[in-house]
Design a protein around this motif. Structure first.
Motif, PDB file in Angstrom:
ATOM      1  N   UNK A  64      -5.005  -9.847  -0.210  1.00 48.99           N
ATOM      2  CA  UNK A  64      -3.944  -9.380  -1.087  1.00 48.99           C
ATOM      3  C   UNK A  64      -4.259  -7.967  -1.550  1.00 48.99           C
ATOM      4  N   UNK A  65      -3.354  -7.040  -1.254  1.00 47.84           N
ATOM      5  CA  UNK A  65      -3.590  -5.630  -1.560  1.00 47.84           C
ATOM      6  C   UNK A  65      -3.885  -5.406  -3.039  1.00 47.84           C
ATOM      7  N   UNK A  66      -3.119  -6.064  -3.911  1.00 48.87           N
ATOM      8  CA  UNK A  66      -3.264  -5.811  -5.352  1.00 48.87           C
ATOM      9  C   UNK A  66      -4.605  -6.320  -5.848  1.00 48.87           C
ATOM     10  N   UNK A  67      -4.975  -7.513  -5.385  1.00 53.27           N
ATOM     11  CA  UNK A  67      -6.253  -8.078  -5.807  1.00 53.27           C
ATOM     12  C   UNK A  67      -7.406  -7.204  -5.306  1.00 53.27           C
ATOM     13  N   UNK A  68      -7.351  -6.807  -4.032  1.00 56.51           N
ATOM     14  CA  UNK A  68      -8.438  -5.998  -3.466  1.00 56.51           C
ATOM     15  C   UNK A  68      -8.585  -4.678  -4.216  1.00 56.51           C
ATOM     16  N   UNK A  69      -7.457  -4.047  -4.525  1.00 59.01           N
ATOM     17  CA  UNK A  69      -7.520  -2.752  -5.196  1.00 59.01           C
ATOM     18  C   UNK A  69      -8.069  -2.892  -6.618  1.00 59.01           C
ATOM     19  N   UNK A  70      -7.591  -3.908  -7.321  1.00 60.30           N
ATOM     20  CA  UNK A  70      -8.063  -4.114  -8.694  1.00 60.30           C
ATOM     21  C   UNK A  70      -9.547  -4.454  -8.698  1.00 60.30           C
TER      22      UNK A  70
ATOM     23  N   UNK B 150       0.834  -1.204   0.000  1.00 57.78           N
ATOM     24  CA  UNK B 150       0.000   0.000   0.000  1.00 57.78           C
ATOM     25  C   UNK B 150       0.870   1.255   0.000  1.00 57.78           C
ATOM     26  N   UNK B 151       1.894   1.266   0.840  1.00 58.59           N
ATOM     27  CA  UNK B 151       2.746   2.456   0.950  1.00 58.59           C
ATOM     28  C   UNK B 151       3.506   2.691  -0.359  1.00 58.59           C
ATOM     29  N   UNK B 152       4.063   1.615  -0.914  1.00 56.35           N
ATOM     30  CA  UNK B 152       4.826   1.779  -2.155  1.00 56.35           C
ATOM     31  C   UNK B 152       3.907   2.245  -3.277  1.00 56.35           C
ATOM     32  N   UNK B 153       2.731   1.643  -3.355  1.00 57.88           N
ATOM     33  CA  UNK B 153       1.799   2.036  -4.416  1.00 57.88           C
ATOM     34  C   UNK B 153       1.384   3.498  -4.259  1.00 57.88           C
ATOM     35  N   UNK B 154       1.113   3.925  -3.023  1.00 54.54           N
ATOM     36  CA  UNK B 154       0.712   5.313  -2.809  1.00 54.54           C
ATOM     37  C   UNK B 154       1.858   6.259  -3.153  1.00 54.54           C
ATOM     38  N   UNK B 155       3.089   5.851  -2.800  1.00 51.98           N
ATOM     39  CA  UNK B 155       4.248   6.682  -3.136  1.00 51.98           C
ATOM     40  C   UNK B 155       4.388   6.856  -4.642  1.00 51.98           C
TER      41      UNK B 155
ATOM     42  N   UNK C 128      -8.575   5.077  -7.807  1.00 51.92           N
ATOM     43  CA  UNK C 128      -7.615   4.261  -7.078  1.00 51.92           C
ATOM     44  C   UNK C 128      -7.672   4.515  -5.570  1.00 51.92           C
ATOM     45  N   UNK C 129      -7.748   5.796  -5.174  1.00 48.88           N
ATOM     46  CA  UNK C 129      -7.705   6.080  -3.741  1.00 48.88           C
ATOM     47  C   UNK C 129      -8.946   5.524  -3.050  1.00 48.88           C
ATOM     48  N   UNK C 130     -10.078   5.554  -3.752  1.00 51.15           N
ATOM     49  CA  UNK C 130     -11.292   4.979  -3.154  1.00 51.15           C
ATOM     50  C   UNK C 130     -11.151   3.462  -3.041  1.00 51.15           C
ATOM     51  N   UNK C 131     -10.606   2.838  -4.091  1.00 51.32           N
ATOM     52  CA  UNK C 131     -10.446   1.382  -4.059  1.00 51.32           C
ATOM     53  C   UNK C 131      -9.495   0.969  -2.938  1.00 51.32           C
ATOM     54  N   UNK C 132      -8.431   1.759  -2.723  1.00 50.38           N
ATOM     55  CA  UNK C 132      -7.481   1.455  -1.650  1.00 50.38           C
ATOM     56  C   UNK C 132      -8.162   1.587  -0.288  1.00 50.38           C
TER      57      UNK C 132
END
Lengths: 187, 564
Positions: free
Chosen positions: B164-170, B65-70, B138-142
């Motif tokens: 899984x962060x990636x699956x949940x966000x997608x 999450x942190x890396x993706x937000x960065x 994206x920010x809402x999905x996160x």
């Protein structure tokens, strides 16, 4: 760590393609096809039905007293904007006094919307009560009887939508165009 | 008044349907049962390198999450800085300044959508679509993903992973946000919102001699995701007050419904996933009580005359305070819109909140100060109220002298510490930063109005950013290096300072075993619990902020006959 960084970059690119390009462009295509008039700004003769204009002559009904027209041509379009004066602002008291005095000079006993500015800075509407309040001014300038103007206001009144959503309102541009049509019919 | 009550009733019905059916759909999406978008979803996992059934510990989830937000902040920042060289810029707008780009990038990535700029004269169509609108998805999905991770923490036992962060966000953005936003976007455009890539339209009116250059753009579809994702950042400077964003009372109502839909539905999703819908109803009940009281209060305040207009000589204001409001919405619907947007983390505005009556502004400001849990932002509302619930359970446990449990999980020192951290970090950040801004000349210089209202503008700005809301008392001049930088810090802490404790909590809870309920278990699905939860929400928000609020809107309300 590096694997997650790679994923972050890839997902950002995917998101840009899907939500930054695909979504708005498909949306624009469909909108242009199905709702061409609305999608391009509801442009009618003389302006947009959704953008208020400043009316200064007593021959016409006036809209909200939005200080200056933010879209007056100076090479670029200006931005929308509210006055943002607080409810206990000395400046607001002063400005409102001026507006009340102006309306009195026009023979109008002003209603709330006629002395308060809108949030967008170009509110296209007034309420039927606002329009009725302006009748003495328009009647004197145009020579049309107040009964006729009242009738005109009634035919131009829209809403509430579905009978309950929001107040009744009148689009000032359309009202004045109808007024113009009425005048030319009578002449 | 009667019409307004009908509007509220219809809203309750619409949200009831969203609660039941969208809530159920969210369960299907996040449990992996919904598969109709697999043709787009599976290729994304392939390029991401996410294997089927890959699960993450809370630490790995947080790092992702942190890396993706960065990366998102950096991408948004770069697009704004490079704007003149990018396409879809019919007005040839210049690059956005570094400080403003920083503030805006953080703002959209944290789901805040605080805007220190006027969109139509600052952002190219490319920036609006590719930098800002992407983050609105994206920010809402996160946000929703983190809420789901916390729910999994309660629902699982003896496990080391929380999803899984990636699956949940997608999945959140593809299955939930994209289809609903698309349909809503069509309604916005059909009603009059613009959606075009052409530049401004030049019009001349022969009746009054007025010439206008009308700014257009790809607005309607941005509007849909702006509301649905509880983002709030509009295309135009005055947001949903501009007819091209929010043309009719119908779109105004739709906006309110979209803003509330996901946060409300998530309480059903929560109940379903932890095995008892009643548990979700208890949270929803607390949300509804506060939302109802605040709506009545704020609408009543705005139905009163504007004191400055009255002092100027117009005492009879039958339609209420219309300064800074649009005729097609009126004062009551504007108040409802304001409450909906401040008690979620949206911050969109169909009126100028700066010109609300003192108690109307109080309603909006305190709605944010309660931590935005009623119902709160997409995902953030649920995970924050769950922190409040843990504190409530802890207090309840102290009262009856038993180790507290919530949903069968023992709430011990670790959980209480994490929950307290998550609950307290926002008030501390907001109050400290508001204090600094008020103490420094650069901070005070931003206020537009004088007297207590000027202080409220500063307090409102830092409260809004600290809560990732984005709502503004628009008079404040926030586009200064000071406010851009401080606001960015405020938003980062308000987002990740809560998300990280939440994820840690999710991990700690998932690892625990379930304690069977006994006669002595403190129940968390009855009225007693709702009252306790309300107490925690109001005391944490209300009492912490009371001194600050009393210097702003309360003093202003009590200054009868004085103008500043």
């Amino acid at each position: 760590m590096l694997a997650q960084l790679r994923r972050a970059i890839v997902l950002s690119l995917v998101a840009i393609v899907l939500f930054g390009v695909g979504y708005p462009l498909v949306g624009t295509g469909i909108s242009q096809l199905l709702f061409n008039h609305q999608a391009n700004g509801s442009l009618v003769k003389g302006g947009s039905a959704l953008v208020g204009q400043s009316w200064t002559s007593p021959d016409w009904f006036h809209g909200r007293p939005d200080a200056d027209n933010p879209l007056l041509l100076n090479g670029k379009p200006g931005s929308s904007g509210a006055a943002n004066l607080g409810p206990r602002s000395e400046t607001l008291v002063r400005q409102t006094r001026k507006l009340i005095a102006y309306w009195h000079s026009q023979g109008v006993d002003p209603t709330t919307d006629l002395v308060t500015t809108s949030a967008s800075g170009y509110d296209p509407d007034i309420t039927p009560a606002d329009a009725v309040a302006e009748i003495p001014m328009v009647s004197r300038a145009t020579g049309l009887s107040s009964a006729r103007l009242r009738q005109l206001i009634r035919t131009q009144t829209q809403g509430p939508e579905f009978g309950f959503l929001g107040p009744s309102y009148i689009n000032v541009l359309q009202l004045n165009q109808a007024l113009k049509a009425l005048e030319s019919r009578l002449r | 008044m009667g019409h307004f009550l009908i509007t509220c009733l219809v809203l309750v019905v619409v949200l009831g349907l969203a609660w039941r059916f969208l809530g159920e759909y969210l369960v299907a999406v996040y449990s992996g049962r919904a598969k109709w978008f697999a043709f787009a979803e599976l290729p994304i996992y392939r390029v991401l390198g996410v294997s089927d059934g890959e699960e993450q510990s809370w630490q790995r989830y947080s790092v992702s999450l942190i890396i993706f937000s960065g990366v998102s902040i950096l991408a948004t920042y770069l697009i704004l800085r490079l704007q003149p060289g990018l396409p879809f810029n019919p007005q040839h707008l210049a690059a956005v300044s570094p400080a403003l780009s920083w503030n805006t990038a953080v703002s959209f990535v944290t789901n805040t959508n605080w805007q220190n700029y006027a969109g139509e004269t600052t952002m190219s169509y490319f920036s609006q679509m590719v930098a800002l609108q992407v983050q609105q998805f994206i920010s809402a999905a996160v946000g929703i993903a983190v809420a789901i991770a916390l729910i999994r923490g309660f629902a699982r036992h003896g496990e080391q992973t929380i999803g899984n962060f990636w699956v949940d966000t997608v999945r959140g953005s593809l299955y939930v946000l994209l289809p609903i936003a698309f349909l809503a976007g069509l309604i916005f455009v059909a009603q009059g919102a613009v959606q075009t890539l052409s530049g401004p339209a030049l019009v001349r009116d022969s009746l009054n001699g007025v010439t206008q250059l009308i700014p257009l753009g790809p607005v309607g579809f941005m509007e849909a995701i702006k509301q649905l994702g509880t983002n709030g950042g509009g295309f135009y400077n005055t947001n949903s007050a501009v007819p091209f964003e929010n043309p009719t009372a119908l779109t105004d109502f739709l906006s309110i419904a979209l803003v509330l839909a996901i946060p409300v539905a998530l309480t059903y999703t929560f109940g379903k996933m932890v095995g008892s819908v009643r548990q979700g109803i208890a949270l929803l009940a607390a949300m509804v009580v506060i939302f109802g009281i605040w709506t009545s209060f704020t609408a009543f305040a705005e139905a009163q005359p504007n004191p400055a207009v009255a002092a100027a000589g117009l005492t009879h204001q039958p339609t209420g305070n219309m300064e800074g409001k649009e005729v097609r919405f009126g004062s009551l619907n504007s108040a409802l819109f304001g409450v909906a947007s401040t008690q979620t983390s949206t911050g969109s505005a169909d009126s100028a909140y700066d010109s609300f009556n003192p108690m109307g502004g109080f309603g909006l400001l305190t709605g944010m100060m309660l931590g935005e849990v009623t119902p709160g932002g997409a995902g953030s509302g649920l995970y924050t109220i769950l922190l409040d619930a843990i504190v409530a359970v802890f207090i309840g446990g102290l009262m009856i002298g038993r180790t507290p449990e919530y949903l069968g999980k023992k709430i011990q020192a670790t959980e209480v510490k994490l929950a307290s951290l998550g609950v307290l970090i926002m008030p501390i950040t907001v109050l400290v930063l508001a204090g600094i801004a008020t103490a420094l000349p650069v901070g005070r210089a931003g206020a537009f109005n004088s007297g207590p209202h000027g202080f409220t503008e500063i307090l409102y700005a830092l409260t809004s950013q600290g809560n990732n809301n984005g709502s503004a008392f628009g008079g404040l001049n926030g586009n200064t290096v000071f406010y851009n930088v401080v606001g960015g810090i405020d938003m980062l802490i308000g987002r990740f300072g809560i998300m990280l404790p939440v994820l840690a909590l999710a991990g700690a809870l998932a690892a625990k075993q379930v304690v069977p309920a006994s006669a002595g278990t403190f129940r968390t699905d009855n009225q007693m619990f709702v009252v306790l939860l309300l107490g925690v929400i109001v005391i944490v928000g209300g009492l912490t902020f009371f001194p600050a609020v009393s210097l702003g809107p309360l003093v202003e309300q009590l200054s009868h006959g004085r103008f500043f």
